[in-house]
Design a protein around this motif. Sequence first.
Motif, PDB file in Angstrom:
ATOM      1  N   TYR A 154       5.215  24.738  36.454  1.00 25.24           N
ATOM      2  CA  TYR A 154       5.752  25.036  35.135  1.00 25.24           C
ATOM      3  C   TYR A 154       6.055  26.527  35.031  1.00 25.24           C
ATOM      4  O   TYR A 154       5.404  27.348  35.668  1.00 25.24           O
ATOM      5  CB  TYR A 154       4.737  24.676  34.044  1.00 25.24           C
ATOM      6  N   THR A 155       7.024  26.874  34.194  1.00 29.46           N
ATOM      7  CA  THR A 155       7.254  28.262  33.838  1.00 29.46           C
ATOM      8  C   THR A 155       6.514  28.542  32.536  1.00 29.46           C
ATOM      9  O   THR A 155       6.057  27.626  31.855  1.00 29.46           O
ATOM     10  CB  THR A 155       8.745  28.542  33.637  1.00 29.46           C
ATOM     11  N   GLN A 156       6.434  29.822  32.178  1.00 30.92           N
ATOM     12  CA  GLN A 156       5.801  30.146  30.900  1.00 30.92           C
ATOM     13  C   GLN A 156       6.592  29.546  29.732  1.00 30.92           C
ATOM     14  O   GLN A 156       6.006  29.134  28.727  1.00 30.92           O
ATOM     15  CB  GLN A 156       5.682  31.654  30.743  1.00 30.92           C
ATOM     16  N   ARG A 167       5.858  32.201  23.470  1.00 28.44           N
ATOM     17  CA  ARG A 167       5.770  32.599  24.867  1.00 28.44           C
ATOM     18  C   ARG A 167       4.866  33.817  25.031  1.00 28.44           C
ATOM     19  O   ARG A 167       4.163  33.963  26.017  1.00 28.44           O
ATOM     20  CB  ARG A 167       7.160  32.907  25.403  1.00 28.44           C
ATOM     21  N   SER A 168       4.873  34.705  24.038  1.00 29.04           N
ATOM     22  CA  SER A 168       3.997  35.874  24.115  1.00 29.04           C
ATOM     23  C   SER A 168       2.531  35.457  24.070  1.00 29.04           C
ATOM     24  O   SER A 168       1.687  36.070  24.731  1.00 29.04           O
ATOM     25  CB  SER A 168       4.310  36.853  22.982  1.00 29.04           C
ATOM     26  N   HIS A 169       2.227  34.409  23.300  1.00 28.55           N
ATOM     27  CA  HIS A 169       0.846  33.900  23.273  1.00 28.55           C
ATOM     28  C   HIS A 169       0.444  33.394  24.657  1.00 28.55           C
ATOM     29  O   HIS A 169      -0.658  33.684  25.135  1.00 28.55           O
ATOM     30  CB  HIS A 169       0.723  32.764  22.251  1.00 28.55           C
ATOM     31  N   VAL A 170       1.328  32.652  25.283  1.00 31.49           N
ATOM     32  CA  VAL A 170       1.038  32.135  26.624  1.00 31.49           C
ATOM     33  C   VAL A 170       0.835  33.286  27.603  1.00 31.49           C
ATOM     34  O   VAL A 170      -0.122  33.299  28.390  1.00 31.49           O
ATOM     35  CB  VAL A 170       2.180  31.217  27.107  1.00 31.49           C
ATOM     36  N   ALA A 171       1.736  34.276  27.555  1.00 28.87           N
ATOM     37  CA  ALA A 171       1.651  35.412  28.479  1.00 28.87           C
ATOM     38  C   ALA A 171       0.364  36.202  28.264  1.00 28.87           C
ATOM     39  O   ALA A 171      -0.334  36.556  29.225  1.00 28.87           O
ATOM     40  CB  ALA A 171       2.859  36.324  28.297  1.00 28.87           C
ATOM     41  N   ASN A 172       0.031  36.480  26.998  1.00 27.94           N
ATOM     42  CA  ASN A 172      -1.182  37.246  26.707  1.00 27.94           C
ATOM     43  C   ASN A 172      -2.439  36.484  27.100  1.00 27.94           C
ATOM     44  O   ASN A 172      -3.420  37.083  27.557  1.00 27.94           O
ATOM     45  CB  ASN A 172      -1.235  37.598  25.220  1.00 27.94           C
ATOM     46  N   TYR A 283       7.730  47.511  36.048  1.00 29.44           N
ATOM     47  CA  TYR A 283       8.381  46.212  35.843  1.00 29.44           C
ATOM     48  C   TYR A 283       9.438  46.349  34.757  1.00 29.44           C
ATOM     49  O   TYR A 283       9.360  47.238  33.904  1.00 29.44           O
ATOM     50  CB  TYR A 283       7.360  45.144  35.463  1.00 29.44           C
ATOM     51  N   ARG A 284      10.418  45.483  34.797  1.00 33.80           N
ATOM     52  CA  ARG A 284      11.516  45.537  33.836  1.00 33.80           C
ATOM     53  C   ARG A 284      11.440  44.419  32.814  1.00 33.80           C
ATOM     54  O   ARG A 284      11.939  44.562  31.703  1.00 33.80           O
ATOM     55  CB  ARG A 284      12.869  45.467  34.561  1.00 33.80           C
ATOM     56  N   THR A 285      10.857  43.293  33.182  1.00 31.78           N
ATOM     57  CA  THR A 285      10.805  42.140  32.285  1.00 31.78           C
ATOM     58  C   THR A 285       9.375  41.637  32.152  1.00 31.78           C
ATOM     59  O   THR A 285       8.510  41.902  33.001  1.00 31.78           O
ATOM     60  CB  THR A 285      11.684  40.985  32.802  1.00 31.78           C
ATOM     61  N   LEU A 286       9.140  40.881  31.104  1.00 36.32           N
ATOM     62  CA  LEU A 286       7.819  40.282  30.877  1.00 36.32           C
ATOM     63  C   LEU A 286       7.474  39.293  31.982  1.00 36.32           C
ATOM     64  O   LEU A 286       6.317  39.169  32.382  1.00 36.32           O
ATOM     65  CB  LEU A 286       7.793  39.578  29.517  1.00 36.32           C
ATOM     66  N   GLU A 287       8.467  38.616  32.510  1.00 35.26           N
ATOM     67  CA  GLU A 287       8.239  37.671  33.598  1.00 35.26           C
ATOM     68  C   GLU A 287       7.666  38.389  34.815  1.00 35.26           C
ATOM     69  O   GLU A 287       6.771  37.877  35.494  1.00 35.26           O
ATOM     70  CB  GLU A 287       9.551  36.961  33.981  1.00 35.26           C
TER      71      GLU A 287
END
Length: 301
Positions: A154-156, A167-172, A283-287
């Motif tokens: 899966y991706t974020q 998506r920010s919740h998942v990333a954090n 890094y340039r992106t959140l990914e």
Amino acid sequence: MAADEGKRRGLGRGLAALIGDEPTNTTGAGAPAAKISPNTVPIEFLRPNPFQPRRTFTADDLADLTASVAQKGVLQPIVVRPVSGATNSFEIVAGERRWRAAQAAKLDRVPVTVRDLTDAETLEIAIIENVQRADLNPIEEADGYDRLMDEFKYTQADVSKLIGKSRSHVANTLRLLTLPKKVRGFVASGDLTAGHARAIMGHDNAVALAKQIIADGLSVREAEALGKAPLADAPKGGGKSSAAKRPKDADTKSLERNITDALGLAVSIDHKGDKGGTLSVSYRTLEQLDEICRRLAHGKI
């Protein structure tokens, strides 16, 4: 392929769509039908879900539910799937707390809904059920997301859509897995909140700071100040240190190139001799940041 197929079938449909409404044969694949009610099975036919993201089931947590089950029974069926090749054996997909409470209440049988689900769908349902009910601590939640991404590709964005959170919740949440094991334990036990943990994330003395935050009962804002304080060691007068002014030697530049090639991101090393130094990854992106965090958590950097 099975995981990808399950992902395509389940993604975005929600818990009710994944579970469904139609009854299913209550035996394992290829096994003879058991002489049981279509809606209930002996409690010993059920076994825990290996995909269950929730790891902690305390006696206090189950006490109220056990009392309710002892008085009124299990009101909501436990969702299970047949164990392939086994007779009268079912794996719990959703409802492990109800099953445990039923055992504690010494019930003989429990209501079930039997579904034919893939491993990916099983993990999806377990995560959705627990997240929606706030049953998972932040580390269990992060582990569940990470497992969807690591095992089922899966991706974020996929995870965000699945659980109905940003998506920010998942990333954090996933970044919590980069914390030292001891600090993750504090978060899992509830001694430290996710906000406190993020305030000291990446700090060399994260464990010591976590203990200080807990001992002093610091707020998140105070924890953030504590996490920044040891780093505020710039030379007085605002000038740059002599180490920063020195050109980098060939070995340092070569090491920067090697790590940059391995990560695919720009890396800078500031070596200060016997005093150590710093390694910075741009890094340039959140990914890209999330990928660094994932690789750190899995020891793949």
